[in-house]
Design a protein around this motif. Structure first.
Motif, PDB file in Angstrom:
ATOM      1  N   ALA A 162      10.474  -4.801  -6.854  1.00 38.95           N
ATOM      2  CA  ALA A 162       8.890  -4.751  -7.208  1.00 38.95           C
ATOM      3  C   ALA A 162       7.071  -4.621  -6.356  1.00 38.95           C
ATOM      4  CB  ALA A 162       8.608  -5.879  -8.095  1.00 38.95           C
ATOM      5  N   ARG A 163       7.728  -5.833  -4.675  1.00 40.77           N
ATOM      6  CA  ARG A 163       6.567  -5.536  -4.217  1.00 40.77           C
ATOM      7  C   ARG A 163       6.514  -3.882  -3.522  1.00 40.77           C
ATOM      8  NH1 ARG A 163       9.109 -10.986  -1.475  1.00 40.77           N
ATOM      9  NH2 ARG A 163       8.867 -12.635  -3.137  1.00 40.77           N
ATOM     10  N   ARG A 164       7.288  -3.754  -3.499  1.00 44.72           N
ATOM     11  CA  ARG A 164       7.329  -2.246  -2.908  1.00 44.72           C
ATOM     12  C   ARG A 164       6.227  -1.284  -3.633  1.00 44.72           C
ATOM     13  NH1 ARG A 164      11.752  -0.432  -3.019  1.00 44.72           N
ATOM     14  NH2 ARG A 164      12.175   1.112  -4.233  1.00 44.72           N
ATOM     15  N   LYS A 165       6.227  -1.371  -5.048  1.00 36.50           N
ATOM     16  CA  LYS A 165       5.659  -0.877  -5.990  1.00 36.50           C
ATOM     17  C   LYS A 165       4.174  -1.609  -6.042  1.00 36.50           C
ATOM     18  CE  LYS A 165       9.742   0.505  -9.083  1.00 36.50           C
ATOM     19  NZ  LYS A 165       9.406   2.273  -8.766  1.00 36.50           N
ATOM     20  N   ILE A 166       4.595  -2.378  -5.755  1.00 41.41           N
ATOM     21  CA  ILE A 166       3.501  -3.370  -5.854  1.00 41.41           C
ATOM     22  C   ILE A 166       1.820  -2.385  -4.821  1.00 41.41           C
ATOM     23  CG2 ILE A 166       1.575  -4.846  -5.782  1.00 41.41           C
ATOM     24  CD1 ILE A 166       3.462  -6.147  -7.841  1.00 41.41           C
ATOM     25  N   SER A 167       2.557  -2.614  -3.868  1.00 40.85           N
ATOM     26  CA  SER A 167       2.125  -2.407  -2.259  1.00 40.85           C
ATOM     27  C   SER A 167       1.879  -0.787  -2.384  1.00 40.85           C
ATOM     28  CB  SER A 167       3.131  -3.150  -1.255  1.00 40.85           C
ATOM     29  OG  SER A 167       2.224  -2.309  -0.149  1.00 40.85           O
ATOM     30  N   ARG A 168       2.610   0.254  -2.619  1.00 44.20           N
ATOM     31  CA  ARG A 168       2.266   0.926  -2.190  1.00 44.20           C
ATOM     32  C   ARG A 168       0.993   1.527  -3.446  1.00 44.20           C
ATOM     33  NH1 ARG A 168       8.035   4.281  -2.137  1.00 44.20           N
ATOM     34  NH2 ARG A 168       8.403   3.111   0.167  1.00 44.20           N
ATOM     35  N   MET A 169       1.131   0.756  -4.530  1.00 43.44           N
ATOM     36  CA  MET A 169      -0.318   0.907  -5.430  1.00 43.44           C
ATOM     37  C   MET A 169      -1.395   0.539  -5.038  1.00 43.44           C
ATOM     38  SD  MET A 169       1.213   1.349  -9.338  1.00 43.44           S
ATOM     39  CE  MET A 169       2.284  -0.956  -9.072  1.00 43.44           C
ATOM     40  N   ALA A 170      -1.259  -0.728  -4.436  1.00 45.06           N
ATOM     41  CA  ALA A 170      -2.913  -1.019  -3.764  1.00 45.06           C
ATOM     42  C   ALA A 170      -2.801  -0.610  -2.349  1.00 45.06           C
ATOM     43  CB  ALA A 170      -2.415  -2.307  -3.167  1.00 45.06           C
ATOM     44  N   ARG A 171      -2.037  -0.270  -1.595  1.00 38.62           N
ATOM     45  CA  ARG A 171      -2.781   0.472  -0.526  1.00 38.62           C
ATOM     46  C   ARG A 171      -3.553   2.208  -0.508  1.00 38.62           C
ATOM     47  NH1 ARG A 171       2.074   1.761   3.371  1.00 38.62           N
ATOM     48  NH2 ARG A 171       3.484   1.838   1.084  1.00 38.62           N
ATOM     49  N   LYS A 172      -2.785   2.824  -2.080  1.00 41.36           N
ATOM     50  CA  LYS A 172      -4.015   4.156  -2.189  1.00 41.36           C
ATOM     51  C   LYS A 172      -4.790   3.550  -3.445  1.00 41.36           C
ATOM     52  CE  LYS A 172       0.568   6.313  -3.430  1.00 41.36           C
ATOM     53  NZ  LYS A 172       1.357   6.891  -4.698  1.00 41.36           N
ATOM     54  N   ILE A 173      -4.937   2.574  -3.453  1.00 38.85           N
ATOM     55  CA  ILE A 173      -5.989   2.220  -4.319  1.00 38.85           C
ATOM     56  C   ILE A 173      -7.311   1.856  -3.185  1.00 38.85           C
ATOM     57  CG2 ILE A 173      -7.749   0.371  -5.387  1.00 38.85           C
ATOM     58  CD1 ILE A 173      -4.807  -0.026  -7.619  1.00 38.85           C
ATOM     59  N   LYS A 174      -6.281   0.907  -1.973  1.00 32.48           N
ATOM     60  CA  LYS A 174      -7.334   0.917  -1.289  1.00 32.48           C
ATOM     61  C   LYS A 174      -7.563   1.922  -0.333  1.00 32.48           C
ATOM     62  CE  LYS A 174      -7.840  -1.781   2.700  1.00 32.48           C
ATOM     63  NZ  LYS A 174      -6.372  -2.880   4.008  1.00 32.48           N
ATOM     64  N   ALA A 175      -7.188   3.187  -0.330  1.00 32.07           N
ATOM     65  CA  ALA A 175      -7.902   4.202   0.558  1.00 32.07           C
ATOM     66  C   ALA A 175      -8.608   5.049  -0.216  1.00 32.07           C
ATOM     67  CB  ALA A 175      -6.229   5.050   0.390  1.00 32.07           C
ATOM     68  N   ILE A 176      -8.600   5.196  -1.410  1.00 35.44           N
ATOM     69  CA  ILE A 176      -9.416   5.767  -2.695  1.00 35.44           C
ATOM     70  C   ILE A 176     -10.797   4.913  -2.579  1.00 35.44           C
ATOM     71  CG2 ILE A 176     -10.276   6.157  -4.736  1.00 35.44           C
ATOM     72  CD1 ILE A 176      -7.220   6.387  -5.601  1.00 35.44           C
ATOM     73  N   ASN A 177     -10.922   3.474  -2.603  1.00 36.00           N
ATOM     74  CA  ASN A 177     -12.195   2.940  -2.244  1.00 36.00           C
ATOM     75  C   ASN A 177     -12.862   2.674  -1.182  1.00 36.00           C
ATOM     76  OD1 ASN A 177     -12.111   1.845  -4.701  1.00 36.00           O
ATOM     77  ND2 ASN A 177     -10.715  -0.412  -4.468  1.00 36.00           N
ATOM     78  N   GLU A 178     -12.174   3.242   0.267  1.00 32.81           N
ATOM     79  CA  GLU A 178     -12.386   3.051   1.623  1.00 32.81           C
ATOM     80  C   GLU A 178     -12.564   4.206   1.785  1.00 32.81           C
ATOM     81  OE1 GLU A 178      -9.312   2.430   3.951  1.00 32.81           O
ATOM     82  OE2 GLU A 178      -9.945   0.239   3.829  1.00 32.81           O
ATOM     83  N   SER A 179     -12.121   5.495   0.728  1.00 34.66           N
ATOM     84  CA  SER A 179     -12.685   6.850   1.293  1.00 34.66           C
ATOM     85  C   SER A 179     -14.447   7.176   0.614  1.00 34.66           C
ATOM     86  CB  SER A 179     -12.006   8.316   0.960  1.00 34.66           C
ATOM     87  OG  SER A 179     -11.940   8.392  -0.260  1.00 34.66           O
ATOM     88  N   ALA A 180     -14.318   6.401  -1.390  1.00 32.03           N
ATOM     89  CA  ALA A 180     -15.570   6.396  -0.643  1.00 32.03           C
ATOM     90  C   ALA A 180     -16.710   5.424  -1.257  1.00 32.03           C
ATOM     91  CB  ALA A 180     -14.827   5.714  -2.880  1.00 32.03           C
ATOM     92  N   ALA A 181     -16.460   4.548   0.058  1.00 36.26           N
ATOM     93  CA  ALA A 181     -17.399   4.489   0.616  1.00 36.26           C
ATOM     94  C   ALA A 181     -18.101   4.880   1.888  1.00 36.26           C
ATOM     95  CB  ALA A 181     -17.025   3.110   0.963  1.00 36.26           C
ATOM     96  N   ALA A 182     -17.276   5.986   2.332  1.00 35.28           N
ATOM     97  CA  ALA A 182     -17.121   6.270   3.647  1.00 35.28           C
ATOM     98  C   ALA A 182     -18.320   8.034   3.230  1.00 35.28           C
ATOM     99  CB  ALA A 182     -16.252   6.476   3.928  1.00 35.28           C
ATOM    100  N   LYS A 183     -18.628   7.974   2.199  1.00 35.45           N
ATOM    101  CA  LYS A 183     -19.495   9.322   1.203  1.00 35.45           C
ATOM    102  C   LYS A 183     -20.771   8.511   1.397  1.00 35.45           C
ATOM    103  CE  LYS A 183     -15.843  11.403  -1.045  1.00 35.45           C
ATOM    104  NZ  LYS A 183     -15.567  12.417  -2.031  1.00 35.45           N
TER     105      LYS A 183
END
Length: 93
Positions: free
Chosen positions: A72-93
């Motif tokens: 469960a922790r691994r699934k949550i962590s992976r999804m949170a990491r993907k969300i963080k990457a999306i938000n960082e790429s959106a902020a960089a644009k």
């Protein structure tokens, strides 16, 4: 086939528990799919909201014995990491 009354009762209980666990497992998977769908559209806010709703459901599955704690922790962590990457790429644009 169960012969003793105790074994018959345990068989009945197992059928009930299996149905409940299957329902819970399906519910968890639905929440995870909603997060993945939001991730595929690269909508960080929607994905973050979906994860916020999915997280308690996933952890409830841990307490009920449907998922292992680390899974469960691994699934949550992976999804949170993907969300963080999306938000960082959106902020960089």
């Amino acid at each position: 086939m169960a012969n003793s009354p105790q074994a018959k009762k345990r068989a009945r209980q197992m059928l009930r528990r299996t149905a409940i666990n299957k329902s819970r497992s399906s519910r968890i998977k639905t929440f995870i799919r909603q997060v993945e769908k939001a991730l595929s559209t690269e909508n960080g806010a929607a994905a973050a909201e979906a994860l916020r709703q999915a997280q308690p459901e996933i952890m409830r599955g841990v307490t009920k014995g449907i998922l292992h704690r680390n899974t469960a922790r691994r699934k949550i962590s992976r999804m949170a990491r993907k969300i963080k990457a999306i938000n960082e790429s959106a902020a960089a644009k």
